[in-house]
Design an enzyme around this catalytic site. Sequence first.
Site, short mmCIF file in Angstrom:
data_model
loop_
_atom_site.label_atom_id
_atom_site.label_comp_id
_atom_site.label_asym_id
_atom_site.label_seq_id
_atom_site.Cartn_x
_atom_site.Cartn_y
_atom_site.Cartn_z
N LYS A 52 50.86 29.25 35.64
CA LYS A 52 50.09 28.83 34.47
C LYS A 52 50.99 28.77 33.24
CE LYS A 52 45.79 30.43 36.47
NZ LYS A 52 44.78 31.48 36.66
N GLN A 96 42.85 36.83 34.14
CA GLN A 96 43.15 36.59 35.55
C GLN A 96 42.33 37.55 36.42
OE1 GLN A 96 45.01 34.07 36.76
NE2 GLN A 96 44.58 34.70 38.83
N ASP A 119 38.25 28.97 31.43
CA ASP A 119 37.93 29.10 32.86
C ASP A 119 36.51 28.62 33.14
OD1 ASP A 119 39.70 29.88 34.84
OD2 ASP A 119 39.73 31.98 34.19
N1 GUN Z 1 41.71 34.17 40.32
C1 GUN Z 1 41.61 33.26 41.32
N2 GUN Z 1 41.22 32.08 40.84
C2 GUN Z 1 41.07 32.23 39.51
C3 GUN Z 1 40.69 31.35 38.46
O1 GUN Z 1 40.40 30.17 38.64
N3 GUN Z 1 40.67 31.90 37.22
C4 GUN Z 1 40.96 33.19 36.99
N4 GUN Z 1 40.90 33.62 35.75
N5 GUN Z 1 41.32 34.03 37.92
C5 GUN Z 1 41.37 33.54 39.18
#
Ligand code: GUN
Length: 288
Positions: A52, A96, A119
Amino acid sequence: MILLDGKATAQSIRTELKAEVAELAAKHGRAPGLAVILVGDDPASQVYVRNKERACTEVGVLSVPHRLPAETTQSALEALIAELNADARVDGILLQLPVPKGLDSRRCLELIRPDKDVDGFHPQNMGRLAQGLLGLQPCTPAGVIELLKRYNLPTQGKTAVVVGRSNIVGRPLSIMLSQPGRFGDATVTLCHSRTPDLEEQCLRADFVFSAIGKPKFVTCDMVKEGAVVVDVGINRVDDCLVGDCDFEILCAKASAMTPVPGGIGPMTIAMLMKNTVQAYKEHVGAQA
Ligand code: GUN
């Protein structure tokens, strides 16, 4: 069989966003900002977060990383979210998942300002999605729909089976596929662990979307000839990444299919960048 190349498609999206961000940043005097919070040292999460941050650098988004120890308390995490909510450089906040035991992720997600919720997990954004209103949408299902758009594989009038009902993927994807539009308007069946006739349901579908997290779960006799198969699973087997679908066997039957890796994974990150730019545009008052 058409290979739905999420890696190349995500690269195109990042290139488009980079040009847009350069123009907007020059006009508004600042770049979009994304804060990523990682609590603890889960190895998979560390890889995701690094990817990211890399995408931010490429697109021209200011990355504001916060790596916190696994012992972080709920109140410290909530204080950080409050601080980022108030930080004018930060357009998007991402916590996350999963967070270490003892922390209440649901409460944290609800504390993120909905206009910074890149998100799309805040109940307000999920509610807007369910009602077909504009808002920030979850990145993984948005990446699935965007990939179908870019390969011109409309779901309108088709039957779609989504396997897995998670808040992150399956449920929002089922909602998106049922919304009006060429890349919606599907007759959607949402299957899960309590579905008694999962194989028959999948076998009838023009589109199969699997998001369950079990390697080789979707097999040859679950997919009809010519179906489109989108594999959203990411599973680690002997240090290799594999999806939920038996790719080698299914690719002979499907008309189009995503690989793992190189399918929906990179699309998710591209959509995160897109959401960050969308939030930024709202904050600086740019025309969407
Ligand atoms: N962990 C696995 N997939 C995701 C996601 O799309 N967003 C976040 N914040 N954590 C994750």
